[in-house]
Design a protein around this motif. Structure first.
Motif, PDB file in Angstrom:
ATOM      1  N   THR A  43      16.358 -10.948   3.241  1.00 10.96           N
ATOM      2  CA  THR A  43      15.020 -11.462   2.948  1.00 10.96           C
ATOM      3  C   THR A  43      13.985 -10.341   2.933  1.00 10.96           C
ATOM      4  N   LEU A  44      14.127  -9.357   3.807  1.00  9.53           N
ATOM      5  CA  LEU A  44      13.218  -8.213   3.778  1.00  9.53           C
ATOM      6  C   LEU A  44      13.307  -7.517   2.428  1.00  9.53           C
ATOM      7  N   HIS A  45      14.520  -7.293   1.955  1.00 12.64           N
ATOM      8  CA  HIS A  45      14.705  -6.646   0.650  1.00 12.64           C
ATOM      9  C   HIS A  45      14.124  -7.511  -0.470  1.00 12.64           C
ATOM     10  N   ALA A  46      14.309  -8.825  -0.392  1.00 10.78           N
ATOM     11  CA  ALA A  46      13.753  -9.735  -1.409  1.00 10.78           C
ATOM     12  C   ALA A  46      12.234  -9.699  -1.395  1.00 10.78           C
ATOM     13  N   LEU A  47      11.629  -9.673  -0.205  1.00 16.51           N
ATOM     14  CA  LEU A  47      10.176  -9.618  -0.079  1.00 16.51           C
ATOM     15  C   LEU A  47       9.626  -8.326  -0.681  1.00 16.51           C
ATOM     16  N   LEU A  48      10.226  -7.206  -0.331  1.00 15.86           N
ATOM     17  CA  LEU A  48       9.754  -5.926  -0.845  1.00 15.86           C
ATOM     18  C   LEU A  48       9.954  -5.833  -2.358  1.00 15.86           C
ATOM     19  N   GLU A  49      11.072  -6.337  -2.846  1.00 11.05           N
ATOM     20  CA  GLU A  49      11.322  -6.323  -4.288  1.00 11.05           C
ATOM     21  C   GLU A  49      10.296  -7.183  -5.023  1.00 11.05           C
ATOM     22  N   LYS A  50       9.937  -8.310  -4.452  1.00 14.81           N
ATOM     23  CA  LYS A  50       8.936  -9.192  -5.073  1.00 14.81           C
ATOM     24  C   LYS A  50       7.570  -8.511  -5.090  1.00 14.81           C
ATOM     25  N   VAL A  51       7.216  -7.797  -4.029  1.00 20.06           N
ATOM     26  CA  VAL A  51       5.952  -7.050  -4.002  1.00 20.06           C
ATOM     27  C   VAL A  51       5.965  -5.991  -5.103  1.00 20.06           C
ATOM     28  N   ARG A  52       7.076  -5.283  -5.249  1.00 26.27           N
ATOM     29  CA  ARG A  52       7.178  -4.262  -6.303  1.00 26.27           C
ATOM     30  C   ARG A  52       7.073  -4.894  -7.691  1.00 26.27           C
ATOM     31  N   GLU A  53       7.723  -6.036  -7.855  1.00 24.48           N
ATOM     32  CA  GLU A  53       7.732  -6.732  -9.147  1.00 24.48           C
ATOM     33  C   GLU A  53       6.340  -7.259  -9.524  1.00 24.48           C
ATOM     34  N   LEU A  54       5.649  -7.855  -8.568  1.00 26.78           N
ATOM     35  CA  LEU A  54       4.361  -8.487  -8.849  1.00 26.78           C
ATOM     36  C   LEU A  54       3.187  -7.512  -8.813  1.00 26.78           C
ATOM     37  N   GLY A  55       3.373  -6.393  -8.132  1.00 21.45           N
ATOM     38  CA  GLY A  55       2.278  -5.449  -7.954  1.00 21.45           C
ATOM     39  C   GLY A  55       2.235  -4.374  -9.030  1.00 21.45           C
ATOM     40  N   GLU A  56       1.057  -3.790  -9.158  1.00 22.07           N
ATOM     41  CA  GLU A  56       0.846  -2.648 -10.043  1.00 22.07           C
ATOM     42  C   GLU A  56       0.809  -1.393  -9.180  1.00 22.07           C
ATOM     43  N   PRO A  57       1.746  -0.463  -9.397  1.00 19.43           N
ATOM     44  CA  PRO A  57       1.743   0.753  -8.575  1.00 19.43           C
ATOM     45  C   PRO A  57       0.444   1.537  -8.754  1.00 19.43           C
ATOM     46  N   LEU A  58      -0.063   2.050  -7.656  1.00 18.16           N
ATOM     47  CA  LEU A  58      -1.224   2.929  -7.702  1.00 18.16           C
ATOM     48  C   LEU A  58      -0.730   4.360  -7.878  1.00 18.16           C
ATOM     49  N   PRO A  59      -1.524   5.208  -8.514  1.00 16.49           N
ATOM     50  CA  PRO A  59      -1.113   6.608  -8.659  1.00 16.49           C
ATOM     51  C   PRO A  59      -0.860   7.251  -7.297  1.00 16.49           C
ATOM     52  N   VAL A  60       0.097   8.149  -7.272  1.00 18.88           N
ATOM     53  CA  VAL A  60       0.463   8.824  -6.022  1.00 18.88           C
ATOM     54  C   VAL A  60      -0.742   9.522  -5.405  1.00 18.88           C
ATOM     55  N   GLU A  61      -1.609  10.082  -6.242  1.00 16.61           N
ATOM     56  CA  GLU A  61      -2.773  10.811  -5.727  1.00 16.61           C
ATOM     57  C   GLU A  61      -3.895   9.888  -5.249  1.00 16.61           C
ATOM     58  N   SER A  62      -3.754   8.589  -5.470  1.00 18.21           N
ATOM     59  CA  SER A  62      -4.760   7.618  -5.040  1.00 18.21           C
ATOM     60  C   SER A  62      -4.783   7.523  -3.521  1.00 18.21           C
ATOM     61  N   LEU A  63      -5.978   7.462  -2.967  1.00 16.82           N
ATOM     62  CA  LEU A  63      -6.131   7.376  -1.507  1.00 16.82           C
ATOM     63  C   LEU A  63      -6.858   6.094  -1.109  1.00 16.82           C
ATOM     64  N   GLU A  64      -6.478   4.992  -1.709  1.00 16.75           N
ATOM     65  CA  GLU A  64      -7.092   3.702  -1.405  1.00 16.75           C
ATOM     66  C   GLU A  64      -6.650   3.236  -0.018  1.00 16.75           C
ATOM     67  N   PRO A  65      -7.552   2.621   0.762  1.00 15.55           N
ATOM     68  CA  PRO A  65      -7.121   2.065   2.050  1.00 15.55           C
ATOM     69  C   PRO A  65      -6.210   0.860   1.815  1.00 15.55           C
ATOM     70  N   SER A  66      -5.142   0.792   2.562  1.00 11.84           N
ATOM     71  CA  SER A  66      -4.194  -0.315   2.447  1.00 11.84           C
ATOM     72  C   SER A  66      -4.703  -1.498   3.260  1.00 11.84           C
ATOM     73  N   GLU A  67      -4.730  -2.662   2.637  1.00 16.06           N
ATOM     74  CA  GLU A  67      -5.148  -3.873   3.337  1.00 16.06           C
ATOM     75  C   GLU A  67      -3.978  -4.556   4.029  1.00 16.06           C
ATOM     76  N   LEU A  68      -2.775  -4.199   3.604  1.00 14.27           N
ATOM     77  CA  LEU A  68      -1.560  -4.771   4.172  1.00 14.27           C
ATOM     78  C   LEU A  68      -0.492  -3.684   4.161  1.00 14.27           C
ATOM     79  N   ILE A  69       0.211  -3.524   5.270  1.00 12.05           N
ATOM     80  CA  ILE A  69       1.288  -2.535   5.365  1.00 12.05           C
ATOM     81  C   ILE A  69       2.579  -3.268   5.661  1.00 12.05           C
ATOM     82  N   LEU A  70       3.573  -3.028   4.796  1.00 10.54           N
ATOM     83  CA  LEU A  70       4.886  -3.649   4.956  1.00 10.54           C
ATOM     84  C   LEU A  70       5.891  -2.588   5.374  1.00 10.54           C
ATOM     85  N   PRO A  71       6.934  -2.999   6.095  1.00  9.81           N
ATOM     86  CA  PRO A  71       7.933  -2.033   6.564  1.00  9.81           C
ATOM     87  C   PRO A  71       8.763  -1.479   5.417  1.00  9.81           C
ATOM     88  N   SER A  72       9.404  -0.362   5.679  1.00 11.51           N
ATOM     89  CA  SER A  72      10.318   0.225   4.703  1.00 11.51           C
ATOM     90  C   SER A  72      11.561  -0.657   4.583  1.00 11.51           C
TER      91      SER A  72
END
Length: 93
Positions: A43-72
């Motif tokens: 389920t952890l893998h499914a949750l993280l995969e769904k976040v990756r699928e639904l989300g738009e990656p931010l550029p690596v150089e972006s320094l936006e504050p994270s509103e939610l932090i999920l485990p690796s």
């Protein structure tokens, strides 16, 4: 909402996707309470995969504050327990 997956980076996830993510979070919480290691991992893998699928990656150089932090993806059940709030990893949005 800006979401960080530990060890991977950030994605921006629309608030409209959080009910779907919250369902996976509820499943994850239940598996943790039962001590279901294989179910937790799946389920952890499914949750993280769904976040990756639904989300738009931010550029690596972006320094936006994270509103939610999920485990690796390789986080242990004990490590995730430390990150849990009263309502799981995903707060109600």
């Amino acid at each position: 909402m800006i979401v960080r997956i530990m060890g991977e980076g950030q994605v921006e996830v629309a608030d409209s996707h959080f009910p779907e993510l919250d369902t996976l979070d509820d499943d994850l919480l239940a598996e943790m309470e039962r001590g279901d290691g294989p179910g937790f991992r799946s389920t952890l893998h499914a949750l993280l995969e769904k976040v990756r699928e639904l989300g738009e990656p931010l550029p690596v150089e972006s320094l936006e504050p994270s509103e939610l932090i999920l485990p690796s993806p390789d986080a242990t059940l004990e490590e995730v327990r430390e990150l849990l709030g009263d309502n799981g990893l995903i707060p109600g949005v």
